[in-house]
Design an enzyme around this catalytic site. Sequence first.
Site, PDB file in Angstrom:
ATOM      1  N   HIS A 125      -1.465  -4.442  17.678  1.00  0.00           N
ATOM      2  CA  HIS A 125      -1.684  -2.903  16.852  1.00  0.00           C
ATOM      3  C   HIS A 125      -3.071  -2.221  18.583  1.00  0.00           C
ATOM      4  O   HIS A 125      -3.707  -2.961  18.278  1.00  0.00           O
ATOM      5  CB  HIS A 125      -2.332  -2.224  15.522  1.00  0.00           C
ATOM      6  CG  HIS A 125      -2.125  -1.402  15.123  1.00  0.00           C
ATOM      7  ND1 HIS A 125      -3.078  -0.672  15.520  1.00  0.00           N
ATOM      8  CD2 HIS A 125      -1.305  -0.799  14.834  1.00  0.00           C
ATOM      9  CE1 HIS A 125      -2.833   0.950  14.789  1.00  0.00           C
ATOM     10  NE2 HIS A 125      -1.491   0.919  13.641  1.00  0.00           N
ATOM     11  N   ASP A 202      -6.019 -10.018  11.728  1.00  0.00           N
ATOM     12  CA  ASP A 202      -5.866  -8.754  11.447  1.00  0.00           C
ATOM     13  C   ASP A 202      -4.512  -9.166  10.196  1.00  0.00           C
ATOM     14  O   ASP A 202      -3.260  -8.486  10.918  1.00  0.00           O
ATOM     15  CB  ASP A 202      -4.816  -7.556  12.332  1.00  0.00           C
ATOM     16  CG  ASP A 202      -4.434  -6.053  12.152  1.00  0.00           C
ATOM     17  OD1 ASP A 202      -4.429  -5.619  11.470  1.00  0.00           O
ATOM     18  OD2 ASP A 202      -4.261  -5.309  12.850  1.00  0.00           O
ATOM     19  N   GLN A 205      -0.651  -5.697   8.101  1.00  0.00           N
ATOM     20  CA  GLN A 205       0.763  -5.708   8.102  1.00  0.00           C
ATOM     21  C   GLN A 205       1.440  -7.257   6.657  1.00  0.00           C
ATOM     22  O   GLN A 205       2.645  -7.119   6.159  1.00  0.00           O
ATOM     23  CB  GLN A 205       1.129  -5.476   8.892  1.00  0.00           C
ATOM     24  CG  GLN A 205       2.675  -4.993   9.272  1.00  0.00           C
ATOM     25  CD  GLN A 205       2.720  -3.440   8.649  1.00  0.00           C
ATOM     26  OE1 GLN A 205       3.663  -3.862   7.644  1.00  0.00           O
ATOM     27  NE2 GLN A 205       2.700  -2.589   9.028  1.00  0.00           N
ATOM     28  N   LYS A 228      -1.738   0.656   2.653  1.00  0.00           N
ATOM     29  CA  LYS A 228      -0.363  -0.636   2.679  1.00  0.00           C
ATOM     30  C   LYS A 228      -0.304  -0.983   1.195  1.00  0.00           C
ATOM     31  O   LYS A 228       1.116  -1.804   1.555  1.00  0.00           O
ATOM     32  CB  LYS A 228      -0.442  -1.827   4.043  1.00  0.00           C
ATOM     33  CG  LYS A 228      -0.525  -0.213   4.738  1.00  0.00           C
ATOM     34  CD  LYS A 228       0.122  -0.623   6.612  1.00  0.00           C
ATOM     35  CE  LYS A 228      -0.424   0.548   7.463  1.00  0.00           C
ATOM     36  NZ  LYS A 228      -0.640  -0.431   9.017  1.00  0.00           N
ATOM     37  N   CYS A 366       1.959   2.478  17.108  1.00  0.00           N
ATOM     38  CA  CYS A 366       1.055   2.187  18.032  1.00  0.00           C
ATOM     39  C   CYS A 366       0.429   1.023  18.378  1.00  0.00           C
ATOM     40  O   CYS A 366      -0.040  -0.085  18.169  1.00  0.00           O
ATOM     41  CB  CYS A 366       0.132   2.302  16.521  1.00  0.00           C
ATOM     42  SG  CYS A 366      -0.792   3.453  15.929  1.00  0.00           S
TER      43      CYS A 366
HETATM   44  C1  PLP Z   1      -1.689  -0.445   9.979  1.00  0.00           C
HETATM   45  C2  PLP Z   1      -1.808  -1.432  11.142  1.00  0.00           C
HETATM   46  C3  PLP Z   1      -3.419  -1.236  10.723  1.00  0.00           C
HETATM   47  C4  PLP Z   1      -3.998   0.367  10.995  1.00  0.00           C
HETATM   48  O1  PLP Z   1      -5.322   0.168   9.804  1.00  0.00           O
HETATM   49  P1  PLP Z   1      -5.510   1.921   9.581  1.00  0.00           P
HETATM   50  O2  PLP Z   1      -5.266   1.707   7.670  1.00  0.00           O
HETATM   51  O3  PLP Z   1      -4.774   2.340  10.065  1.00  0.00           O
HETATM   52  O4  PLP Z   1      -7.110   1.311  10.287  1.00  0.00           O
HETATM   53  C5  PLP Z   1      -3.759  -1.848  12.209  1.00  0.00           C
HETATM   54  N1  PLP Z   1      -2.881  -3.095  12.095  1.00  0.00           N
HETATM   55  C6  PLP Z   1      -2.069  -3.108  11.890  1.00  0.00           C
HETATM   56  C7  PLP Z   1      -1.264  -4.257  12.209  1.00  0.00           C
HETATM   57  C8  PLP Z   1      -1.165  -2.436  10.609  1.00  0.00           C
HETATM   58  O5  PLP Z   1      -0.226  -2.504  10.617  1.00  0.00           O
END
Ligand code: PLP
Length: 408
Positions: A125, A202, A205, A228, A366
């Site tokens: 992302h 990260d 997701q 999420k 993104c």
């Molecule tokens: C949604 C997402 C983000 C960004 O999250 P924010 O709440 O916009 O900071 C980063 N990485 C992944 C894999 C995502 O799905």
Amino acid sequence: MIHTVLDILKIREDFPILKRKVNGKPLVYFDNAATSQTPQYVIDVIVDYYSNYNANIHRGVHALSQEATDKYEEARIKVQTHFNAAHSHEIILTSGTTHAINIVANGFSSLLKKGDEILVSAMEHHSNIVPWQMLCERTGAIMKVIPMSLDGELLMDKYHALLSEKTKLVFCNHVSNALGTINPIKEIIDAAHAVGAAVLIDGAQAAPHIIADVQALDADFYTVSAHKICGPTGVGFLYGKEAWLNTLPPYQGGGEMIAEVTFEKTTYAGLPHKFEAGTPNICGGIAMGAGLDYMNSIGFDAIAAYEHELLEYATDKLLQIEGLKIYGTSKNKTAVISFNVGIIHPYDIGTILDKLGIAVRTGHHCAQPIMEFFQIPGTVRASFSFYNTKEEIDVLVEGVKRAKAMLE
Ligand SMILES: *Cc1c(COP(=O)(O)O)cnc(C)c1O
């Protein structure tokens, strides 16, 4: 709110928004990878906060401030327990994943030097690319990319070959938001540690589908956004190992993050407050804990099993549409389907689906480097959650067929 078996119709009753109509049609919400919907249980927690104990935390001697502080700190412990962190002060409450990654990227400015290397996966992302590019600009470090296959799987032999004693940091998502791939993060972490590099995962997701055990994974940093996982927007957390969080300098200066301030010098507060300058999203933090409680009441094993069923059902049905191509075909993936139909622009399909009440994402999600890799302008992305149904997938499939007939 205990569900012994997944009674989807009953679960759907928990989400007021799912009763909505869009363009005269029942809402079919398939944009869960961008944000999940909010159950009444979490909405009630938000209303309760503003109705009964709204106050600033960690400062007041009065009752409301104490209650708000207690609930906020309880939420931190809920996060710690769910992700199995060793200490609650290793959970830094942030405005979300983006903020969490920026704390780490900023902190490494003083630890990297020219010629050091940092590795990023090819399926990140933008929030897990741009802060590191900015770090490279500040320090002269070099960013290298771990490539992927056409199935959307990281080429692990290439990864191992890229690692060297120059590697200082590796960052990778646990699950790709654009492709749904579940990455082999334990292998990634262990190999990075073998050359002395730190790893940031990260988890934004992954968190809606998989419980990550940060100690078993041995992750140095792990990031999540509440919106999420059935919580509100604008809140999330950074998990960091205590030793790393003590090493990194603070990201923002302000109230709450200090031990002592004079005009000559400020000493910083201990963890977690060192990284929590200013008044945080107090209600949001508490509601994030409530979102986790709600999801745990359903059970992550049941969620993962049911979502996998939805994924297989939808993959099978969608592939019956002539010219439809799915991007991200890893064997190990979450319930995310990114696709295109022939050369029809994804935006056009998304617009027609919206007219039919179906919410999907269109565009680059993104993750422009992924689109560049596949040489496409973007995809249509349908992402499923435990409150979706096979009937809704049928509506999507019919909608895509209709869009194809209109646009071809
Ligand atoms: C949604 C997402 C983000 C960004 O999250 P924010 O709440 O916009 O900071 C980063 N990485 C992944 C894999 C995502 O799905």
